[in-house]
Each structure stands twice: as structure tokens, then as C-alpha cells.
Design a protein around this motif. Sequence first.
Motif, mmCIF file in Angstrom:
data_model
loop_
_atom_site.group_PDB
_atom_site.id
_atom_site.type_symbol
_atom_site.label_atom_id
_atom_site.label_comp_id
_atom_site.label_asym_id
_atom_site.label_seq_id
_atom_site.Cartn_x
_atom_site.Cartn_y
_atom_site.Cartn_z
ATOM 1 N N ARG A 145 -0.984 4.209 -6.790
ATOM 2 C CA ARG A 145 -1.459 2.919 -7.320
ATOM 3 C C ARG A 145 -0.508 2.372 -8.383
ATOM 4 O O ARG A 145 -0.305 1.177 -8.508
ATOM 5 N N PRO A 177 -1.873 7.964 -1.931
ATOM 6 C CA PRO A 177 -1.559 6.622 -2.451
ATOM 7 C C PRO A 177 -0.983 6.672 -3.852
ATOM 8 O O PRO A 177 -1.325 7.574 -4.613
ATOM 9 N N ALA A 223 2.231 0.565 -6.768
ATOM 10 C CA ALA A 223 1.790 -0.749 -6.294
ATOM 11 C C ALA A 223 1.810 -1.756 -7.432
ATOM 12 O O ALA A 223 2.215 -2.908 -7.271
ATOM 13 N N ASP A 258 0.853 -1.218 0.000
ATOM 14 C CA ASP A 258 0.000 0.000 0.000
ATOM 15 C C ASP A 258 0.880 1.257 0.000
ATOM 16 O O ASP A 258 0.881 2.062 0.947
ATOM 17 N N ARG A 275 2.291 2.630 3.718
ATOM 18 C CA ARG A 275 1.408 3.448 4.557
ATOM 19 C C ARG A 275 1.578 3.072 6.018
ATOM 20 O O ARG A 275 1.663 3.949 6.885
#
Length: 476
Positions: free
Chosen positions: A69, A67, A72, A25, A37
Motif C-alpha cells: 500500500r 500488496p 501505491a 495495485d 498485480r
Amino acid sequence: MATDNPVESLQEEATCPICLEYFKDPVIIDCGHNFCRACIAQCWERPDTDVSCPQCRETVQQGNLRPIRRLANVVEIVKRLSLQAAKGAGEERVCGEHQETLKLFCEEDQTSVCVVCYLSRAHRDHRVIPIKEAAQEYKVKLQGALGPLRKELEETLALMSAEEEEITEWQGKVKNKSEMIAGEFNKLHTLLREEEQLLLQSLKEEERQTLQRLQENVTKLSQQSSSLQQLIIEIEEKCQQPVVELLKDVKSTLSRSENVKLQEPEAVSTDLKNVYNISLDMREALKRFGVDVTLDPDTAHPRLVLSEDRKHVRLGDTSQDLPDKPERFDPCVSVLGAEGFADGRRYWEVEVGDKPEWDLGVCRESLSRKGEFAYAPGNGCWVVWLRDGGYKAGTSPATPLPVSIRPSRVGIFLDYEAGEVSFYNVTDRSHLFTFTGTFSGTLHPYFSPGLNAEGTNAVPLIICPVPAQAGGNLGP
């Protein structure tokens, strides 16, 4: 630190600076650095920590966590690339948690780890060495362990081979014993069948003779009965005759009646002779083949002393002054039986007592009497002997004989046509050994009282009297 390997560079970019593991995350803070996080949130919760970037120490706004993404997604791609790179490099094992090549070895946990595992809290304080170095170190240890293991294996295989040889030897002994038992019982059955025929023939002859004598008695009594009946009829008729006829020759008739005397039949015993006992004992069956054996002085070694009846032989203290005949044994302290056998069956027994040494058997008449010779059927001698407490048969090589009870008397049975010489322990009525082969020429009983070591073997060998019931059919 940047590397020349693109995959490793991507791995560094996809690693969180705080936990040193792949991002989970991922978020970005105001200064532009990326963290998990959970990692950045835990870092800012400590009271002694300013709200600043853990990497560059720039003050940042605490709640401004955005965030990423795409990062990720990049992390997932890096994991797959790392796995493919590891497999492409020939590595068979990859860290299941981080998808990293297992390049290190944790000594404490005895497990292979990747670089990320090593930098994590789980292995940070453990002794970790390069996996190749660990492999080499343990390879040396394993190779060191191979020596003792190979030695153990060699000893195990040797023991296994010895056990297998013992199994084979034991099975051979059982087979030989089975064949010996079968042979002895077959011989016993043959002898018993012959004994049966002899006994039946003897019984039939006894029946014939007894019936003949009884029948003769019946015939004589029948003749006597007829004469009496005739005289009675004559007297009865005379009594019916007129006076003149009645008195005619009356004196002669009375004289004949007065002279009649009953002749008692000859007494004939109907009791069966007590010679039909059935015996399953080999010695009992062999008795009818008993033969009177005597020693031949012309064959005796000069040191052997024979009794006058030529039934005893012992080793004397000095050599006698005897003619050096070709048939005399020298240097072997031996003597032959005077009787030679070229057919049929013969049985004799020899008293050995407690002698510590002796040799018994048969040999060919053509056996050379001069010089040493080995006991073996090929040399024309079939001998069993006692030496140093052990019994052996003169095969090639010699066969040890298992003897449970020491024989004080030995029986020897020669079956010329069958090519067999059998030895028996008369003491416990057991079988010792049987030679099998083919005979030719004349065979003689063989005797040797053995050497007289310090006077302990002075007792003579004694040829026993012919067993009772001997003298039966000596033919095949």
C-alpha cells in the motif's frame, strides 16, 4: 538506469518492469521485486513460463503476492511530482494518462507521447522521435508553407483592394450619373417652367384678342338692335295717329324700314391654336433657343474646305493659299462659328454622320489660334470628341463618355449665365456630357472635322438648319 534527476529516479522506481507504466495495485513477490498485480498474474498464466520472477528469474512461490500500500501511495506522489516538475520546467503539456512530460512525437499517430506511452504496446512499433526534433522538423515544413500562403494572401489582398477600388469607382460613377440626371431634370424643369409661362402668356394674348373681336361684334349687334327697336316703336306710334298725322313723312318712315339690313357679325374662330403641346423631351424644350450658326472662313485652317453657305466643313487634300491671319487656326484643323455669344442661351445641332473622328464644342474668342493646345476649360475650350471609336469630354484629365447608340447628330446647348455647355445625342435623345463653370468674354461654336486617315473621314461636318420652334426667348 539511475539518473541524476531525483524525479526521474522516483519515476523509475514507481514503474512496473512488465508494463513499463506506473504501478497499479502494486504487489511484492518472494524475491523482493514489485509488479502490478494484473501484470504478474498474466505473466504466470502462460504455460511456457516457470513460476519465477520475470526480473531476476529466481524461483518463487506463485501464490505468495503481498500488496504494498505504501508503494501505491508513493506512485500517486510520484505522479503529482512529475506533473509539478513538468509545469515548473515550462512544459505546457503533460501526458494525461501517465502524468509524464510529453518528450516524444509519434509520427504514425501524429501525437505527442511520453516515454511510458512510447514503451507501451500502443506505440512500441511506431516511429517515434524526440518532440523537439519533431517540432524543428515540422517548423521547417510550416515555414516552407508560409511562403505560398503569404503569396496567396498578397494576391488575395491585391484582389480585395482591386474590388474595393472597383466599388469606389462604381459608386463614383453612380454618384456622377445621379448628379447628371438630377442636373438634366432640373434644367428640363426650368426650361419647362419657362415654356409654361410663354405658353400661358401666348394663350392669354390669344384670349384677349379673340374676346376683343367677339366683344366688338356684340357691341355692333347691340347698336343694331337698339336702332331696330327704335324704328319699330316709331312705326307703331304712327299707326295710332290720326290720318293727317299718319301720312305726314310716311314715305320717309317706310323708306327707312325698307333699307334696314341685318349686318352679320365678323366671323371669329374660337378654336385654340395648336401650339400648346406639353413635351418632356429635352430637345423639344431646347428648340426655342435654336440659333443660326455659320462658319467663319477667316478662322479656318488652310486645309479646311467650307461650303458656299458656310454650313459644311471638311478636310481637303492640300492646303489652300490663304492669308495667314492671327485668327486663323494653324496647325489645328479647326474653324469657329461666326456668331459670338456673351450672354443668354443658344442651341444648335451638327450632323456628324458616320465620321470616325470629329471635335465639337465652344471656345473663348481669345483662344490662341497658333500652335497646339489641349482641350480643357482652363484653356478656354469646352469640347467633346470622337477618336478610335471612343467618345471623350475635354476635362483635365479627359472623361470617357459611355455611348450606347452612336450619334449621327449632336446637339450643343450653351447657357452662358449658368456656366454650362451641354452635349446631346440627338439620335437617341440622350445626354452626353455637361461642362459646368463660369464664362467670361465672348464664346464661339468650335468645329473640327478631324484628320482624313486614308480617305475614311472625308464626310463633312454639317451645321443643321435651325430646329423648328426656334427663336424664342434667348435670354437667361
